[in-house]
Design a protein around this motif. Structure first.
Motif, PDB file in Angstrom:
ATOM      1  N   UNK A   1       0.830  -1.182   0.088  1.00  0.00           N
ATOM      2  CA  UNK A   1      -0.041  -0.099   0.051  1.00  0.00           C
ATOM      3  C   UNK A   1       0.794   1.197   0.006  1.00  0.00           C
ATOM      4  N   UNK A   2       0.369   2.273  -0.714  1.00  0.00           N
ATOM      5  CA  UNK A   2       1.044   3.516  -0.525  1.00  0.00           C
ATOM      6  C   UNK A   2      -0.263   4.679  -0.345  1.00  0.00           C
ATOM      7  N   UNK A   3       0.222   5.563   0.549  1.00  0.00           N
ATOM      8  CA  UNK A   3      -0.896   6.544   0.994  1.00  0.00           C
ATOM      9  C   UNK A   3      -0.288   7.997   0.758  1.00  0.00           C
ATOM     10  N   UNK A   4      -1.277   8.688   0.225  1.00  0.00           N
ATOM     11  CA  UNK A   4      -0.952  10.304   0.237  1.00  0.00           C
ATOM     12  C   UNK A   4      -0.852  10.811   1.094  1.00  0.00           C
ATOM     13  N   UNK A   5      -0.811  11.998   1.045  1.00  0.00           N
ATOM     14  CA  UNK A   5      -0.710  13.024   2.438  1.00  0.00           C
ATOM     15  C   UNK A   5      -1.723  14.281   2.306  1.00  0.00           C
ATOM     16  N   UNK A   6      -2.699  14.291   1.491  1.00  0.00           N
ATOM     17  CA  UNK A   6      -3.524  15.359   1.407  1.00  0.00           C
ATOM     18  C   UNK A   6      -4.243  15.941   2.525  1.00  0.00           C
ATOM     19  N   UNK A   7      -4.438  14.963   3.355  1.00  0.00           N
ATOM     20  CA  UNK A   7      -5.305  15.174   4.489  1.00  0.00           C
ATOM     21  C   UNK A   7      -4.645  16.008   5.538  1.00  0.00           C
TER      22      UNK A   7
END
Length: 239
Positions: free
Chosen positions: A50-56
């Motif tokens: 899995x890869x998660x962004x950081x926009x939050x």
């Protein structure tokens, strides 16, 4: 449950997906729901990266006036926060999870080592790849495509707020048309903004299909892995 179509996958989540209705920060109710869906894949015998962004947490240099390198470095650190949050939710469900970071921070994550990552996957552990590619100027889309190629993932599951790829924004245009299938070339020539051009090129060069689907709604990740998603498939096949 149906048999999964893929044995090893890369799940790409946006940072906003962890924010829930708040639009910022981490909603652990949402993180738990996503973790439960990932657990379904693990229980089916699917190996999950899995890869998660950081926009939050961080939207880059938008409106900040910061230089790009500093802003991107901050974004990479923000992905580590999201990775640890998802790891916690997965381990609460009894799923062994490892976070591997492209930026060395040994006290909280392993360094990214391809052979070690593959070995974790073979043992049924979920591996969350944090800190992007470790380099500024590259998005987490590119990091997901890069890591997918490195671990020999059979597809990328690209979770979005909308249920596929449209010819225009369905939130703004009632007549937006959803595509069931696209080629990599279609995406690039029509500038469809599914992933950034570097990520699409990496997927094309390594023949990694992309399944774009809506994350909202229970079981959508499982449906994607079973070939039952009503989203959009992007690959090299001309139909």
């Amino acid at each position: 449950m149906s048999e999964p179509k893929y044995k090893r996958v890369m799940l790409k989540l946006s940072g906003e997906s962890l924010a829930g209705a708040n639009g910022f920060g981490i909603d652990f109710t949402v993180a738990t729901r996503i973790a439960k869906e990932i657990k379904e894949l693990v229980d089916m015998g699917v190996e999950v990266g899995a890869v998660i962004g950081a926009g939050n947490i961080w939207r880059g240099r938008e409106g900040s006036g910061m230089d790009r390198v500093t802003a991107d470095n901050m974004g990479m650190l923000a992905t580590c926060i999201n990775a640890l949050a998802l790891q916690n939710s997965l381990e609460d469900l009894g799923i062994e999870t490892r976070v591997q970071s492209a930026i060395e921070m040994r006290e909280i994550a392993e360094p990214f080592i391809r052979r070690r990552a593959v070995r974790h996957l073979e043992k049924g552990r979920v591996v969350i790849f944090a800190a992007g590619s470790g380099n500024p100027y590259f998005t987490t889309d590119t990091a997901a495509a890069l890591r997918a190629a490195e671990i020999d993932a059979e597809c990328i599951l690209l979770a979005k707020k909308v249920d596929g790829v449209y010819n225009c924004d369905p939130n703004l245009h009632a007549d937006a048309v959803k595509y069931d299938h696209l080629t990599y070339r279609d995406v690039m020539e029509q500038d469809l903004k599914v992933m950034d051009i570097t990520a699409i090129t990496l997927c094309k060069d390594n023949d990694i299909p992309i399944i774009v689907f809506g994350l909202d709604g229970e079981g959508n990740i499982r449906k994607a892995i079973e070939g039952k998603s009503n989203g959009t498939i992007i690959d090299s096949q001309e139909l």
